[in-house]
Design a protein around this motif. Structure first.
Motif, PDB file in Angstrom:
ATOM      1  N   ASP A  62      -6.656   0.745  -5.626  1.00 25.86           N
ATOM      2  CA  ASP A  62      -6.572   2.134  -5.126  1.00 25.86           C
ATOM      3  C   ASP A  62      -5.183   2.743  -5.327  1.00 25.86           C
ATOM      4  OD1 ASP A  62      -9.199   1.815  -4.209  1.00 25.86           O
ATOM      5  OD2 ASP A  62      -8.518   1.012  -2.282  1.00 25.86           O
ATOM      6  N   ALA A  63      -4.556   2.411  -6.437  1.00 26.71           N
ATOM      7  CA  ALA A  63      -3.159   2.823  -6.634  1.00 26.71           C
ATOM      8  C   ALA A  63      -2.994   4.341  -6.760  1.00 26.71           C
ATOM      9  CB  ALA A  63      -2.584   2.114  -7.861  1.00 26.71           C
ATOM     10  N   LYS A  64      -4.011   5.036  -7.264  1.00 26.43           N
ATOM     11  CA  LYS A  64      -3.909   6.504  -7.363  1.00 26.43           C
ATOM     12  C   LYS A  64      -3.705   7.117  -5.981  1.00 26.43           C
ATOM     13  CE  LYS A  64      -5.166   9.330 -10.241  1.00 26.43           C
ATOM     14  NZ  LYS A  64      -4.479  10.193 -11.239  1.00 26.43           N
ATOM     15  N   GLN A  65      -4.532   6.656  -5.013  1.00 25.05           N
ATOM     16  CA  GLN A  65      -4.426   7.178  -3.646  1.00 25.05           C
ATOM     17  C   GLN A  65      -3.098   6.767  -3.009  1.00 25.05           C
ATOM     18  OE1 GLN A  65      -7.123   5.959  -5.246  1.00 25.05           O
ATOM     19  NE2 GLN A  65      -8.849   5.816  -3.816  1.00 25.05           N
ATOM     20  N   VAL A  66      -2.636   5.548  -3.335  1.00 24.84           N
ATOM     21  CA  VAL A  66      -1.354   5.068  -2.801  1.00 24.84           C
ATOM     22  C   VAL A  66      -0.220   5.985  -3.265  1.00 24.84           C
ATOM     23  CG1 VAL A  66       0.350   3.197  -3.009  1.00 24.84           C
ATOM     24  CG2 VAL A  66      -2.045   2.656  -2.495  1.00 24.84           C
ATOM     25  N   VAL A  67      -0.218   6.368  -4.547  1.00 24.48           N
ATOM     26  CA  VAL A  67       0.841   7.248  -5.055  1.00 24.48           C
ATOM     27  C   VAL A  67       0.743   8.620  -4.373  1.00 24.48           C
ATOM     28  CG1 VAL A  67       1.698   8.500  -7.090  1.00 24.48           C
ATOM     29  CG2 VAL A  67       1.111   6.072  -7.272  1.00 24.48           C
ATOM     30  N   ALA A  68      -0.458   9.180  -4.335  1.00 20.33           N
ATOM     31  CA  ALA A  68      -0.617  10.527  -3.758  1.00 20.33           C
ATOM     32  C   ALA A  68      -0.174  10.547  -2.295  1.00 20.33           C
ATOM     33  CB  ALA A  68      -2.076  10.975  -3.892  1.00 20.33           C
ATOM     34  N   GLY A  69      -0.591   9.535  -1.517  1.00 18.78           N
ATOM     35  CA  GLY A  69      -0.232   9.473  -0.098  1.00 18.78           C
ATOM     36  C   GLY A  69       1.269   9.247   0.094  1.00 18.78           C
ATOM     37  N   SER A  70       1.881   8.439  -0.765  1.00 16.47           N
ATOM     38  CA  SER A  70       3.316   8.146  -0.646  1.00 16.47           C
ATOM     39  C   SER A  70       4.160   9.371  -0.999  1.00 16.47           C
ATOM     40  CB  SER A  70       3.693   6.967  -1.551  1.00 16.47           C
ATOM     41  OG  SER A  70       2.970   5.805  -1.188  1.00 16.47           O
ATOM     42  N   VAL A  71       3.734  10.125  -2.021  1.00 12.55           N
ATOM     43  CA  VAL A  71       4.451  11.360  -2.393  1.00 12.55           C
ATOM     44  C   VAL A  71       4.397  12.345  -1.222  1.00 12.55           C
ATOM     45  CG1 VAL A  71       4.324  13.437  -3.860  1.00 12.55           C
ATOM     46  CG2 VAL A  71       4.149  11.154  -4.897  1.00 12.55           C
ATOM     47  N   ARG A  72       3.204  12.506  -0.658  1.00 10.33           N
ATOM     48  CA  ARG A  72       3.011  13.461   0.442  1.00 10.33           C
ATOM     49  C   ARG A  72       3.934  13.109   1.611  1.00 10.33           C
ATOM     50  NH1 ARG A  72      -2.290  13.255   0.248  1.00 10.33           N
ATOM     51  NH2 ARG A  72      -2.409  11.627   1.828  1.00 10.33           N
ATOM     52  N   ARG A  94       0.837  -1.204   0.000  1.00  8.15           N
ATOM     53  CA  ARG A  94       0.000   0.000   0.000  1.00  8.15           C
ATOM     54  C   ARG A  94       0.875   1.258   0.000  1.00  8.15           C
ATOM     55  NH1 ARG A  94      -3.063  -1.672   5.231  1.00  8.15           N
ATOM     56  NH2 ARG A  94      -0.865  -2.160   5.587  1.00  8.15           N
ATOM     57  N   ARG A  95       2.158   1.052  -0.296  1.00  5.38           N
ATOM     58  CA  ARG A  95       3.089   2.180  -0.402  1.00  5.38           C
ATOM     59  C   ARG A  95       3.962   2.024  -1.630  1.00  5.38           C
ATOM     60  NH1 ARG A  95       3.637   5.228   4.160  1.00  5.38           N
ATOM     61  NH2 ARG A  95       2.717   4.308   6.012  1.00  5.38           N
ATOM     62  N   VAL A  96       4.347   3.184  -2.189  1.00  6.24           N
ATOM     63  CA  VAL A  96       5.389   3.194  -3.221  1.00  6.24           C
ATOM     64  C   VAL A  96       6.475   4.158  -2.749  1.00  6.24           C
ATOM     65  CG1 VAL A  96       3.853   2.625  -5.138  1.00  6.24           C
ATOM     66  CG2 VAL A  96       4.253   5.035  -4.556  1.00  6.24           C
ATOM     67  N   SER A  97       7.665   4.056  -3.359  1.00  7.07           N
ATOM     68  CA  SER A  97       8.721   4.992  -3.005  1.00  7.07           C
ATOM     69  C   SER A  97       9.559   5.343  -4.239  1.00  7.07           C
ATOM     70  CB  SER A  97       9.585   4.439  -1.881  1.00  7.07           C
ATOM     71  OG  SER A  97      10.326   5.512  -1.302  1.00  7.07           O
TER      72      SER A  97
END
Ligand SMILES: [Zn+2]
Ligand SMILES: [Zn+2]
Length: 269
Positions: A251-261, A205-208
């Motif tokens: 829910d990958a869009k939210q995962v990217v947005a949350g990980s960037v933040r 549920r995270r990307v980096s």
């Protein structure tokens, strides 16, 4: 004359009688030369000791992964589209079984690669299937160690290579760092094939995002914010990363947005 392959990164070099003196891809600060020194293998040795394993992830999407692990250990994907099959990212092993199986699926109409660590043996993959174009971002041109006429350098931030299949240049890990957006998944929700430009983490549920993965060097906040902004217009529900089982399942869009933040928050203290 032998096509020598670096055992640390999988990059192939123009045929020669003796191995190259060095691997500039591994000498770059984003990779490394092992403490034991530079070493090389050949296509023959590689296909004697390794094989490619396949998985189907969803309709129209397969991955291939070399086993036992070789070099960086990334996987490649075969994406089936109405305009033919696209190989996304590349691996150093192309053996007779792989040629036969990909041929039975219809061969390849294009190859696209996220960044230089996965260029590997793109030249041999293209030639095995009649020379389809290899799409590489022009910003990483200096990392092509074995030029071939099949390479098609592209510029700018997006390139649609088939209907609903778009390359998006995000930069970050490499100036030309690219991901592939696939709009036409069977459920219509879309998917992102991300290489390690958007790296799926252990918690899926995270990307980096890093400048160097082996040397653990971060990216500046502005580069990570730019990646987030560049992905904002695109719809996708899933992300398929470069490594085995590294997939954001929903829910990958939210995962990217949350990980960037969160990444930028941590950088800024
Ligand atoms: Zn190397
Ligand atoms: Zn990389």
């Amino acid at each position: 004359m032998i096509t020598f392959i670096c055992t640390t990164c999988g990059t192939s070099y123009p045929p020669s009688d003796t191995p190259p003196a060095r691997c500039p891809i591994c000498e770059d600060e984003r990779q490394y030369v092992p403490a034991s020194g530079q070493s090389w293998t050949t296509p023959h040795q590689l296909q004697t000791h390794h094989t490619n394993a396949w998985r189907q992830h969803e309709k129209g999407l397969f991955s291939l992964h070399t086993t036992p692990a070789f070099a960086i250990d990334q996987r490649a994907f075969l994406l089936q589209t109405a305009a033919g099959n696209i190989l996304w990212d590349c691996i150093a092993l192309i053996d007779d079984a792989t040629v036969e199986l990909v041929g039975a699926l219809g061969g390849l109409s294009a190859i696209a690669i996220s960044h230089p660590h996965y260029y590997t043996r793109m030249q041999d993959w293209s030639r095995a299937f009649g020379g389809p174009p290899i799409y590489l971002h022009a910003a990483d041109q200096q990392y092509i160690m074995r030029p071939t006429p099949e390479i098609h350098l592209w510029e700018g931030d997006t390139l649609e290579i088939a209907s609903g299949v778009t390359l998006i240049r995000l930069g970050g890990h490499f100036a030309g760092g690219t991901v592939l957006h696939w709009a036409c998944t069977e459920d219509g929700a879309g998917a992102l094939l991300s290489g390690d430009i958007v790296q799926v983490a252990s918690d899926v549920r995270r990307v980096s995002f890093l400048w160097s993965y082996p040397n653990m060097m971060p990216l500046p906040a502005r580069a990570v914010l730019r990646i987030g902004e560049a992905l904002t217009p695109w719809s996708f529900d899933r992300i398929y990363g470069a490594f085995l089982s590294k997939e954001v399942p929903r829910d990958a869009k939210q995962v990217v947005a949350g990980s960037v933040r969160r990444y930028v928050e941590l950088l800024n203290g």
